[in-house]
Design a protein around this motif. Structure first.
Motif, mmCIF file in Angstrom:
data_model
loop_
_atom_site.group_PDB
_atom_site.id
_atom_site.type_symbol
_atom_site.label_atom_id
_atom_site.label_comp_id
_atom_site.label_asym_id
_atom_site.label_seq_id
_atom_site.Cartn_x
_atom_site.Cartn_y
_atom_site.Cartn_z
ATOM 1 N N THR A 59 0.814 -1.228 0.000
ATOM 2 C CA THR A 59 0.000 0.000 0.000
ATOM 3 C C THR A 59 0.843 1.271 0.000
ATOM 4 O OG1 THR A 59 -0.115 0.025 2.413
ATOM 5 C CG2 THR A 59 -1.910 -1.125 1.213
ATOM 6 N N LEU A 61 2.209 2.633 2.573
ATOM 7 C CA LEU A 61 1.875 3.373 3.785
ATOM 8 C C LEU A 61 2.812 2.962 4.912
ATOM 9 C CD1 LEU A 61 -2.009 3.051 3.690
ATOM 10 C CD2 LEU A 61 -0.665 5.115 3.217
ATOM 11 N N TRP A 63 3.100 2.469 8.951
ATOM 12 C CA TRP A 63 2.241 2.220 10.105
ATOM 13 C C TRP A 63 3.024 2.295 11.396
ATOM 14 C CZ3 TRP A 63 -2.881 1.753 9.705
ATOM 15 C CH2 TRP A 63 -3.403 1.512 8.425
ATOM 16 N N PRO A 107 -6.081 6.207 9.778
ATOM 17 C CA PRO A 107 -6.231 5.589 8.464
ATOM 18 C C PRO A 107 -7.703 5.566 8.042
ATOM 19 C CG PRO A 107 -5.967 3.912 10.139
ATOM 20 C CD PRO A 107 -5.790 5.239 10.826
ATOM 21 N N GLU A 111 -7.573 1.451 4.248
ATOM 22 C CA GLU A 111 -6.181 1.390 4.681
ATOM 23 C C GLU A 111 -6.034 0.504 5.915
ATOM 24 O OE1 GLU A 111 -4.688 5.795 3.150
ATOM 25 O OE2 GLU A 111 -5.506 5.576 5.172
ATOM 26 N N SER A 114 -6.372 -3.117 5.301
ATOM 27 C CA SER A 114 -5.289 -3.724 4.517
ATOM 28 C C SER A 114 -4.252 -4.422 5.388
ATOM 29 C CB SER A 114 -4.603 -2.673 3.636
ATOM 30 O OG SER A 114 -3.745 -1.841 4.394
ATOM 31 N N ASP A 177 1.630 8.705 5.018
ATOM 32 C CA ASP A 177 1.980 8.424 3.644
ATOM 33 C C ASP A 177 3.487 8.372 3.504
ATOM 34 O OD1 ASP A 177 -0.737 8.466 2.601
ATOM 35 O OD2 ASP A 177 -0.683 10.594 3.076
#
Length: 179
Positions: A59, A61, A63, A107, A111, A114, A177
């Motif tokens: 993704t 992203l 985390w 998120p 998101e 995911s 992001d």
């Protein structure tokens, strides 16, 4: 004694698991694993960032490994997550990482879903990617359309997504992001 068809099914399942590369399998906390389900978000999809965060390559992203209120000790999350209503969760996200640090946020529904590991339960997260993660519900930033004062949450006990009132108390896992 086991009926013959169960023995055949068990043998087939064990053979399929033996042929699956170990790196592709999710690691589930306390052995809470459904071996019949393929891994959906194993550690192999994440890159450690060295600061208590993970890059999810699929993704793009980043985390936080720990919920707000917990602390990353270099190996696992310690402490308990802070439970807060949705407005407080949005404010907490907005105030995290100020002063030149990356800006973290709640998120959205897709998101957060995911990172659900469908192979695991209690919690439905890969235990190597998110060690000591509590199996609780987490806020998303996505309001329920025509849902009044409701927002989508992801319950990490089983990975289900459902609506909750904005004044309910839930945990928060932040994302940002990729710069």
């Amino acid at each position: 004694m086991m009926p013959k068809e169960y023995g055949v099914m068990l043998t087939s399942l064990l053979l399929a698991l033996a042929m699956t590369p170990d790196a592709a399998l999710a690691q589930c906390a306390a052995g809470n694993l459904n071996p019949a389900v393929p891994a959906s978000a194993p550690l192999t999809e994440f890159d450690e960032q060295g600061d208590g965060s993970l890059l999810h390559r699929r993704t793009r992203l980043i985390w936080q490994r720990c919920a707000l209120g917990q602390t990353w000790d270099g190996a696992a999350c310690t402490g308990a997550p802070s439970l807060m209503d949705w407005t407080t969760a949005l404010l907490a996200a907005a105030s995290t990482g100020q002063g030149g640090d990356p800006i973290w946020r709640l998120p959205n529904r897709n998101e957060l879903a995911s990172i659900v590991e469908q192979r695991c339960f209690s919690p439905a997260l890969d235990a190597d990617a998110f060690p000591a993660a509590p199996a609780v519900a987490y806020w998303t930033s996505t309001p329920v359309s025509d849902g009044g004062e409701q927002v989508w949450i992801v319950e990490f006990g089983d990975g289900a997504t459902f609506a909750a009132p904005t004044d309910a108390l839930q945990a928060v896992r932040l994302v940002r992001d990729l710069p």
